[in-house]
Scaffold this active site. Structure first.
Site, PDB file in Angstrom:
ATOM      1  N   PRO A 114       0.863  -1.344  -0.041  1.00  0.00           N
ATOM      2  CA  PRO A 114      -0.031   0.046  -0.002  1.00  0.00           C
ATOM      3  C   PRO A 114       0.889   1.213  -0.122  1.00  0.00           C
ATOM      4  O   PRO A 114       0.869   2.182   1.120  1.00  0.00           O
ATOM      5  CB  PRO A 114      -0.768  -0.263   1.218  1.00  0.00           C
ATOM      6  N   CYS A 115       1.610   1.502  -1.176  1.00  0.00           N
ATOM      7  CA  CYS A 115       2.267   2.752  -1.112  1.00  0.00           C
ATOM      8  C   CYS A 115       1.296   4.137  -1.121  1.00  0.00           C
ATOM      9  O   CYS A 115       1.802   5.240  -0.759  1.00  0.00           O
ATOM     10  CB  CYS A 115       3.019   2.821  -2.575  1.00  0.00           C
ATOM     11  N   HIS A 116       0.093   3.802  -1.416  1.00  0.00           N
ATOM     12  CA  HIS A 116      -0.877   4.906  -1.187  1.00  0.00           C
ATOM     13  C   HIS A 116      -1.085   5.662   0.104  1.00  0.00           C
ATOM     14  O   HIS A 116      -1.603   6.664   0.257  1.00  0.00           O
ATOM     15  CB  HIS A 116      -2.320   4.535  -1.999  1.00  0.00           C
TER      16      HIS A 116
END
Length: 149
Positions: A114-116
């Protein structure tokens, strides 16, 4: 590499790899990929459950290509809460925010890694390959799901 698609609320996602998943991304299919609609059943099921609000974590065999540093950053991303800053992540990894931001931007495993969840020091939604609107949608979706669990 084999690939299968999945329609999501924010667009078509492609899941690709050989035995393990090396890419999950939004957008166009890579012309070098061999389309196999029956491939990656578990990934498609888990992503569908995530988008429907039934799942918040993933159990998938991942094999993203990257440098040792990128892989350290990506492993850290799987543990962070939404709203973690690049600086906080860099501090955890003994690095600098710019290097973490670069590795974060190279993440080939959309949503599952989850780089977001990483934001700018000022709280801004910066640096997301899928666009700020998609990043905002994912963060809002996760905020709604967290309140349900």
């Amino acid at each position: 590499m084999w690939a299968a698609s999945l329609e999501t609320p924010v667009g078509t996602s492609w899941i690709a790899g050989e035995e393990a998943i090396s890419v999950i991304r939004l957008g166009e299919v890579d012309p070098a990929w061999r389309i196999a609609p029956e491939a990656f059943v578990a990934a498609r099921e888990q992503l569908t459950a995530y988008f429907s609000g039934e799942r918040t974590t993933f159990e998938l065999d991942l094999a993203p290509a990257g440098t040792p540093f990128q892989k350290r950053v990506w492993a850290a991303l799987e543990r962070i809460p939404a709203g973690t800053t690049y600086g906080a992540l860099a501090s955890e990894l003994g690095s600098v925010a710019r290097a973490v931001g670069s590795a974060n931007g190279a993440n080939p495993i959309w949503v599952v890694v989850p780089c977001h969840r990483v934001i700018g020091a000022d709280g801004s939604l910066t640096g997301y390959a899928g666009g700020v609107d998609v990043k905002r949608w994912l963060l809002d979706h996760e905020a709604r799901q967290t309140s349900l669990f």
